[in-house]
Design a protein around this motif. Structure first.
Motif, PDB file in Angstrom:
ATOM      1  N   TYR A 197      47.143  38.080  37.503  1.00 46.44           N
ATOM      2  CA  TYR A 197      46.446  38.738  36.391  1.00 46.44           C
ATOM      3  C   TYR A 197      45.119  38.048  36.093  1.00 46.44           C
ATOM      4  CZ  TYR A 197      45.258  39.522  31.474  1.00 46.44           C
ATOM      5  OH  TYR A 197      44.587  39.769  30.308  1.00 46.44           O
ATOM      6  N   PHE A 198      45.105  36.723  36.121  1.00 45.28           N
ATOM      7  CA  PHE A 198      43.846  35.999  35.921  1.00 45.28           C
ATOM      8  C   PHE A 198      42.789  36.447  36.938  1.00 45.28           C
ATOM      9  CE2 PHE A 198      45.866  31.931  33.930  1.00 45.28           C
ATOM     10  CZ  PHE A 198      46.219  32.678  32.817  1.00 45.28           C
ATOM     11  N   PHE A 199      43.226  36.608  38.186  1.00 46.13           N
ATOM     12  CA  PHE A 199      42.303  36.990  39.250  1.00 46.13           C
ATOM     13  C   PHE A 199      41.854  38.446  39.102  1.00 46.13           C
ATOM     14  CE2 PHE A 199      42.023  39.087  43.454  1.00 46.13           C
ATOM     15  CZ  PHE A 199      40.856  38.507  43.924  1.00 46.13           C
ATOM     16  N   VAL A 200      42.808  39.353  38.963  1.00 44.87           N
ATOM     17  CA  VAL A 200      42.501  40.787  38.910  1.00 44.87           C
ATOM     18  C   VAL A 200      41.700  41.123  37.652  1.00 44.87           C
ATOM     19  CG1 VAL A 200      43.506  43.097  38.708  1.00 44.87           C
ATOM     20  CG2 VAL A 200      44.479  41.446  40.314  1.00 44.87           C
ATOM     21  N   GLY A 239      39.926  39.118  35.744  1.00 48.87           N
ATOM     22  CA  GLY A 239      38.608  38.497  35.767  1.00 48.87           C
ATOM     23  C   GLY A 239      37.637  39.252  36.650  1.00 48.87           C
ATOM     24  N   ALA A 240      38.074  39.639  37.851  1.00 48.04           N
ATOM     25  CA  ALA A 240      37.211  40.390  38.761  1.00 48.04           C
ATOM     26  C   ALA A 240      36.832  41.738  38.162  1.00 48.04           C
ATOM     27  CB  ALA A 240      37.915  40.574  40.107  1.00 48.04           C
ATOM     28  N   ALA A 241      37.789  42.395  37.503  1.00 48.37           N
ATOM     29  CA  ALA A 241      37.510  43.687  36.883  1.00 48.37           C
ATOM     30  C   ALA A 241      36.468  43.546  35.778  1.00 48.37           C
ATOM     31  CB  ALA A 241      38.798  44.285  36.332  1.00 48.37           C
ATOM     32  N   GLY A 242      36.632  42.536  34.933  1.00 48.08           N
ATOM     33  CA  GLY A 242      35.673  42.325  33.857  1.00 48.08           C
ATOM     34  C   GLY A 242      34.275  42.031  34.378  1.00 48.08           C
ATOM     35  N   LEU A 252      45.679  47.658  36.687  1.00 48.70           N
ATOM     36  CA  LEU A 252      46.635  46.731  37.286  1.00 48.70           C
ATOM     37  C   LEU A 252      46.975  45.566  36.358  1.00 48.70           C
ATOM     38  CD1 LEU A 252      45.265  46.477  40.947  1.00 48.70           C
ATOM     39  CD2 LEU A 252      47.388  47.576  40.208  1.00 48.70           C
ATOM     40  N   SER A 253      46.043  45.190  35.501  1.00 47.65           N
ATOM     41  CA  SER A 253      46.242  44.023  34.639  1.00 47.65           C
ATOM     42  C   SER A 253      47.373  44.237  33.648  1.00 47.65           C
ATOM     43  CB  SER A 253      44.947  43.699  33.884  1.00 47.65           C
ATOM     44  OG  SER A 253      43.927  43.296  34.779  1.00 47.65           O
ATOM     45  N   LEU A 277      41.543  33.678  44.436  1.00 49.50           N
ATOM     46  CA  LEU A 277      42.964  33.906  44.167  1.00 49.50           C
ATOM     47  C   LEU A 277      43.751  32.600  44.263  1.00 49.50           C
ATOM     48  CD1 LEU A 277      45.275  35.884  43.622  1.00 49.50           C
ATOM     49  CD2 LEU A 277      45.429  36.263  46.093  1.00 49.50           C
ATOM     50  N   ILE A 278      43.488  31.808  45.302  1.00 48.55           N
ATOM     51  CA  ILE A 278      44.181  30.524  45.459  1.00 48.55           C
ATOM     52  C   ILE A 278      43.870  29.599  44.289  1.00 48.55           C
ATOM     53  CG2 ILE A 278      44.308  28.432  46.869  1.00 48.55           C
ATOM     54  CD1 ILE A 278      43.829  30.157  49.327  1.00 48.55           C
ATOM     55  N   THR A 279      42.635  29.622  43.818  1.00 50.74           N
ATOM     56  CA  THR A 279      42.238  28.762  42.707  1.00 50.74           C
ATOM     57  C   THR A 279      43.038  29.050  41.455  1.00 50.74           C
ATOM     58  OG1 THR A 279      39.982  28.480  43.551  1.00 50.74           O
ATOM     59  CG2 THR A 279      40.324  28.130  41.197  1.00 50.74           C
ATOM     60  N   ARG A 280      43.271  30.337  41.171  1.00 49.71           N
ATOM     61  CA  ARG A 280      44.063  30.685  39.979  1.00 49.71           C
ATOM     62  C   ARG A 280      45.490  30.137  40.101  1.00 49.71           C
ATOM     63  NH1 ARG A 280      39.540  32.820  39.739  1.00 49.71           N
ATOM     64  NH2 ARG A 280      38.906  34.266  38.066  1.00 49.71           N
ATOM     65  N   PHE A 281      46.080  30.289  41.261  1.00 47.79           N
ATOM     66  CA  PHE A 281      47.432  29.765  41.461  1.00 47.79           C
ATOM     67  C   PHE A 281      47.429  28.241  41.372  1.00 47.79           C
ATOM     68  CE2 PHE A 281      48.369  33.977  42.990  1.00 47.79           C
ATOM     69  CZ  PHE A 281      49.728  34.141  42.766  1.00 47.79           C
TER      70      PHE A 281
END
Length: 319
Positions: free
Chosen positions: A41-44, A46-49, A81-82, A282-286
């Motif tokens: 969710y952080f990734f998706v 953030g990218a959407a915003g 998706l969020s 994506l890896i960074t968020r995880f």
């Protein structure tokens, strides 16, 4: 009622406080229970915003209308998706709805829930008006453009508030980087949005410049973490979470930066940089979420046993 024999048994089994164990083997901090839905969710989100912000900037500057359209679609799809990702972590939809009963400016969770709701509404309205104009020739462009501006305003918050969310806790590794996390997540979101647009076929130089700037900042973040003189057990530099953090940082920072500089006029290089950026983001968020879990189990920081002051008290994470 506790008997004398029970008290004697408790005294025999009592364990002194140890930094690696806590009191009676219990941790001092509650470990985050977030699963894969939250970093995704952080990734998706953030990218959407960030995509909404890029689309609004392209709209204002009179850029290619197709670029504006694709940016709006990324924003709307990411918002769609969020919601399910956040609800999936909460367990039941009514828990998300309960967060909308009140608005607490001092609560990042409350602000985030309302931001996601507003962002999703405006992003969807912008795409709907755009499609209505394309398919029916109705004069709704003004409505679509206004909705896109509002989605960009809330999208800026979407791209950064998750950094505030995890920073405003007692988890040492998050609390320590509370001022860096919103900017870090915002830059990562911007690079992800730019990368998605490039992989959709847009090769405007402005996108590459934005990608270079974001990658340069991500490189700086990695350098700052490596140079940090914090705890020797810092999960961002040690153990499996340290390895994951370095991998994510390499894919989102120096690697795409070098690819973009080396291939400033090469679409193939830019596409490779875009793919690397998305993977690294994506890896960074995880990595940050897992580092928080590891940090919550390290009792030396809350007890100020690593040579630094304990993390300042803040509101714990609440589900």
């Amino acid at each position: 009622m506790i008997t004398e024999s029970r008290l004697d048994e408790l005294r025999r089994n009592a364990q002194p406080m140890q930094p690696d164990r806590g009191y009676y083997g219990l941790p001092l901090l509650k470990e985050p229970v977030w699963t894969w839905e939250v970093p995704t969710y952080f990734f998706v989100g953030g990218a959407a915003g960030a995509a909404a912000v890029v689309g609004a900037a392209a709209q204002v500057t009179g850029a290619d209308r197709e670029l504006v359209s694709d940016a709006r679609w990324i924003a709307a799809a990411g918002a769609a998706l969020s919601g399910p990702l956040l609800v999936g972590d909460l367990g039941r939809p009514e828990r998300f709805l309960n967060m909308l009963r009140v608005f607490k400016l001092q609560s990042p969770m409350s602000v985030g829930a309302w931001t996601l709701t507003a962002f999703g509404t405006f992003a969807s309205a912008a795409v709907f008006a755009q499609e209505m104009e394309t398919r029916t020739n109705l004069p709704v462009r003004v409505i679509g453009d206004a909705a896109a501006m509002l989605s960009a305003a809330t999208g800026l918050a979407m791209a950064t508030y998750t950094g505030v969310l995890i920073g405003a806790t007692t988890i040492p590794v998050w609390s320590k980087h509370v001022s860096l996390l919103p900017i870090h997540f915002g830059a990562s979101a911007l690079s992800s949005a730019v990368s998605m647009l490039e992989l959709l076929g847009h090769d405007e130089q402005a996108l590459n410049i934005l990608g270079c700037a974001a990658a340069a900042f991500e490189t700086f973040v990695g350098y700052r973490i490596e140079r940090d003189r914090g705890s020797e057990s810092d999960p961002l530099r040690r153990g499996s979470t340290g390895i994951t953090t370095r991998i994510g940082g390499a894919f989102s920072g120096p690697m795409p930066l070098l690819l973009r500089i080396a291939g400033f006029r090469s679409k193939r290089f830019r596409n490779a940089a875009a793919a690397s950026t998305l993977l690294g983001s994506l890896i960074t968020r995880f990595a940050w979420v897992e580092a928080g879990k590891t940090s919550s189990r390290d009792l030396r920081v809350p007890l100020a046993l690593d040579g630094r002051h304990a993390a300042s008290p803040r509101e714990p994470i609440r589900e």
